[in-house]
Design a protein around this motif. Structure first.
Motif, short mmCIF file in Angstrom:
data_model
loop_
_atom_site.label_atom_id
_atom_site.label_comp_id
_atom_site.label_asym_id
_atom_site.label_seq_id
_atom_site.Cartn_x
_atom_site.Cartn_y
_atom_site.Cartn_z
N ASN A 27 -16.24 -20.33 -35.00
CA ASN A 27 -14.89 -20.04 -34.56
C ASN A 27 -13.65 -20.44 -35.80
N LEU B 219 -9.58 -25.83 -27.76
CA LEU B 219 -10.47 -24.42 -26.96
C LEU B 219 -11.54 -24.83 -26.21
N LYS C 186 -10.60 -15.83 -39.09
CA LYS C 186 -11.10 -16.85 -38.25
C LYS C 186 -10.78 -18.52 -39.04
N SER D 116 -22.57 -14.74 -31.60
CA SER D 116 -21.47 -14.86 -32.20
C SER D 116 -20.95 -13.60 -31.39
N ILE E 73 -8.39 -17.64 -30.72
CA ILE E 73 -9.57 -17.99 -30.86
C ILE E 73 -10.79 -18.02 -29.81
N ARG E 74 -10.69 -16.64 -29.45
CA ARG E 74 -12.04 -16.88 -28.41
C ARG E 74 -12.22 -17.17 -27.08
N CYS E 75 -11.08 -18.50 -25.94
CA CYS E 75 -11.14 -19.07 -25.25
C CYS E 75 -11.62 -18.23 -24.42
N VAL F 264 -19.43 -24.11 -35.88
CA VAL F 264 -19.35 -23.24 -34.32
C VAL F 264 -19.57 -24.48 -33.27
N THR G 112 -20.69 -29.30 -31.19
CA THR G 112 -19.99 -28.25 -32.64
C THR G 112 -20.39 -28.81 -33.34
#
Ligand code: SF4
Lengths: 241, 472
Positions: free
Chosen positions: B215, B266, B251, B115, B319-321, B226, B279
């Motif tokens: 996520n 993503l 988020k 995380s 989205i932190r890809c 997640v 997922t």
């Protein structure tokens, strides 16, 4: 047709040959060229470094200098991108729609890809970030080069990667910038071409500067950096020297 | 953010080491180029990528505009589903809440799902100070944790390590954290993965408390989501009795329908997979199934400051890809550590200065850690105009002044006057040309320029003068 040449400050001071080549090329194609002497700098270095207030007078000056011209042509992708993408953020909306980067003007406005040039060399083309991602020049420069007599075009590996110039980035992050430039030069040398060509002399100033520094360890490599205008202006009667 | 990053030198200084570390650069280059090529293929498969990107952008912008409303809706839904919601204004408060929750269970060990939010607040270190051991279960995080290292990539925190280095870390360090590595461990990926599996299994089976991020959080149902690739996260989300999720307030998405977009964008942007391998979704608690106690810690930690900035707030769409890291030529040479934050690369360069402010040396230098090439903007699945935000933040840094900027401002002002007087410009060009053999090395900034490059030769005559002689 009458156009205003926006030569840009870098070309004016460091690469007048590119400005002269642009004039010769356009005149050869039947275009009447003016050089409004009130022009200086588009404000890109100031704007990109975070000096918005200091950029404003330059935007006003540039816009005024080119008032009344239907077409403003510049041999610099990044300056064209500055005018096109950022001037509207300052409320200037007329100049952007009339400003063309040179290869864009040749292909889109004059409708030519064969400009009658002659340049007997192997050439590799570096597309430059602004030309690639902001102006979306796409295949235009390659098409123009392809039609040049005697020219052999070689694909540049990693062509779309930034050369590392980035305006003041070259000085503020000199080490990373130079590392990027060295990789660009290595890729260009690997093509075996004798000319690395681009549409932005600021990128070429950086690449060329590295090329000359590395020329010693890379002895015998004939590669040099050259603006596309210098190539397109070269003819059998008046070849580039 | 994490205390380990305090007092970082400015970016150019921090990047120096990586630029000259041949192994590190080769590791980074290989990894980023492999994944960027795969991503390009995975994205090209979708005919409607541009629409998906626009939809993702719109969903996030809409949510950010009504963030307070959606967060309250989320809180109600989570509470109704049997969970408890906690609000944390900053890292210290979030850490205090989590440590308190763990202590209340009487446990001294927690297993963690990879995380970013918990790394951002330095949760592991904070728990350690309270006598609680936090075990990372993501393979790459495990490598970083065992190696006493810092993550250098959002998705692949150990991207800067090669197989040989990982083998050494496992062999030397696993024993002091739990089950040791098998004797004679080689650098074969299958063997390395097996060693990690055995080491981690022991942790999963013993753990009573799990800690995760998320996520996405769905406001309408209070569901947390997640995305992960290994399945280790799922173990942490289902086996323990207590689950604590620490999630940034940005988020949240309004509805399940919205997930449809990110389920496509993503995985393709981050791991170049068509569908995400694991997922996990959970809503509060369920009788006799999964954790019986669920806590959601909603983290601000600078996010509302970013939200207040009209240009900068688009960074909260992220989205932190990590696609932007993988295409960034600066990240590729400087490495992740140089960014002085758990958020490296282009997104880190705009996010960290917004979350932490621009007072520290590292944060004031981050907006300049880019050549503005635009590759990050082009790949970003939620269309964050990173170059635009970089320039916007540069304005703030330049306004703030301080080290380096006073001189720069004076130079820009002087140049501005010359550029507003073409006759003076022409005179200057002429003077420079006349004396060109004497001074090229003395131009401002020439030192940094000429360390690795030659300066161009000044021409005998400017274009301006040529025109005057030939065309007027
Ligand atoms: S900024 Fe965009 S590309 Fe970078 S990590 Fe975030 S979502 Fe991905």
């Amino acid at each position: 047709m009458r156009v205003a040449l926006f030569v840009t400050c870098v070309n004016d001071a460091f690469y007048p040959a590119t400005g002269i080549a642009t004039v010769r090329l356009l005149e050869r194609l039947g275009v009447e060229v003016d050089f409004p002497a009130a022009q200086t700098c588009c404000g890109q270095p100031q704007f990109n470094t975070g000096y918005r207030r200091e950029t404003e007078p330059l935007i006003r000056r540039t816009t005024r200098a080119f008032e009344g011209y239907e077409y403003v042509v510049t041999p610099s992708g990044s300056c064209a991108a500055m005018v096109r993408d950022h001037y509207p953020k300052f409320g200037e909306t007329s100049l952007p729609s009339r400003t063309y980067e040179l290869t864009e003007f040749l292909v889109d406005v004059l409708g030519v890809t064969d400009v009658g040039a002659y340049f007997p060399h192997t050439v590799t083309y570096h597309p430059s970030c602004h030309g690639l991602r902001m102006l979306h020049l796409g295949e235009r420069p390659r098409k123009l080069l392809d039609a040049v007599k005697g020219l052999e075009l070689r694909e540049l590996p990693g062509a779309e990667e930034c050369c590392g110039f980035g305006g003041t980035f070259a000085v503020k992050n000199a080490e990373v910038s130079a590392a990027m430039g060295r990789d660009k030069v290595r890729n260009a040398v690997s093509t075996g071409a004798d000319v690395l060509c681009g549409a932005d002399n600021s990128c070429l100033m950086h690449i060329g500067g590295i090329l000359r520094r590395e020329a010693v360890p890379m002895k015998g490599v004939p590669l040099r950096a050259l603006h596309i205008a210098d190539i397109l202006a070269s003819t059998e009667e008046e070849p580039y020297v | 953010m994490s205390g380990t990053y305090l007092g970082m030198p400015s970016f150019p200084e921090a990047a120096k080491e990586a630029v000259h570390n041949v192994t590190l650069r080769a590791n980074l280059r290989h990894a980023t180029h492999t994944i960027r090529d795969k991503r390009a293929l995975a994205v090209a498969e979708l005919a409607d990528w541009a629409e998906l990107r626009e939809a993702g952008k719109q969903i996030k912008d809409h949510t950010l505009r009504y963030l307070d409303r959606y967060l309250e809706q989320l809180e109600t839904a989570v509470t109704e589903a049997g969970g408890t919601v906690h609000w944390a204004a900053d890292a210290a408060e979030a850490n205090r809440i989590v440590a308190g929750l763990v202590k209340a269970t009487g446990e001294r060990e927690v297993v963690k799902v990879k995380s970013m939010a918990t790394q951002e607040i330095g949760l592991n270190e904070a728990l350690e100070a309270e006598g609680i051991s936090a075990y990372e279960t993501d393979l790459a995080e495990l490598i970083v944790q065992l190696g006493d290292d810092r993550p250098s990539h959002i998705l692949v925190p150990a991207i800067h390590r090669n197989r040989g280095e990982i083998r050494d870390i496992f062999q030397d360090r696993m024993g002091s954290w739990g089950r040791p590595a098998p004797d004679g461990l080689s650098d074969n990926p299958t063997e390395l993965a097996e060693a990690a599996r055995l080491h981690l299994r022991e942790k999963f089976l013993r753990a009573k408390v799990g800690i995760s991020g998320a996520n996405f959080m769905v406001a309408e149902t209070g569901t947390l989501v997640v995305f992960e690739s290994e399945g280790n996260g799922r173990m942490c989300l289902t086996l323990p009795e207590t689950l604590i999720s620490v999630v940034g307030i940005e988020k949240v998405v309004p509805s399940w329908r919205d997930l449809e977009v990110f389920l496509q964008t993503l995985p393709r942007s981050s791991t170049a997979e068509r569908m995400n391998p694991y997922t996990s979704m959970w809503t509060g608690t369920a009788d006799a199934d999964g954790p019986q106690s669920f806590h959601l810690v909603l983290l601000d930690n600078g996010r509302t400051n970013a939200l207040a900035d009209e240009v900068g707030r688009q960074a909260l769409r992220c989205i932190r890809c990590s696609a932007c890291l993988n295409v960034c030529p600066v990240y590729e040479r400087a490495g992740g550590h140089a960014y002085g934050s758990v958020y490296p690369g282009p997104i880190g360069a705009i996010l960290s200065p917004q979350l932490r402010g621009i007072q520290s040396e590292i944060d004031a230098s981050l907006p300049y850690a880019s050549s503005l090439c635009g590759a990050c903007y082009e790949v970003c699945p939620v269309a964050i105009d990173i170059p635009e935000v970089l320039v916007h933040l540069r304005e703030k840094v330049a306004d703030q002044g301080g080290k380096g900027h006073r001189l720069e401002k004076a130079a820009i002002k002087a140049a501005g006057w010359v550029l507003d007087h073409p006759a003076a410009l022409a005179a200057g060009e002429r003077a420079a040309s006349r004396t060109r053999r004497l001074h090229p090395r003395k131009l401002p900034g020439a030192g940094a320029w000429t360390a690795d490059r030659e300066l161009p030769e000044l021409p005998a005559e400017s274009f301006r003068d040529w025109w005057k002689r030939n065309r007027t």
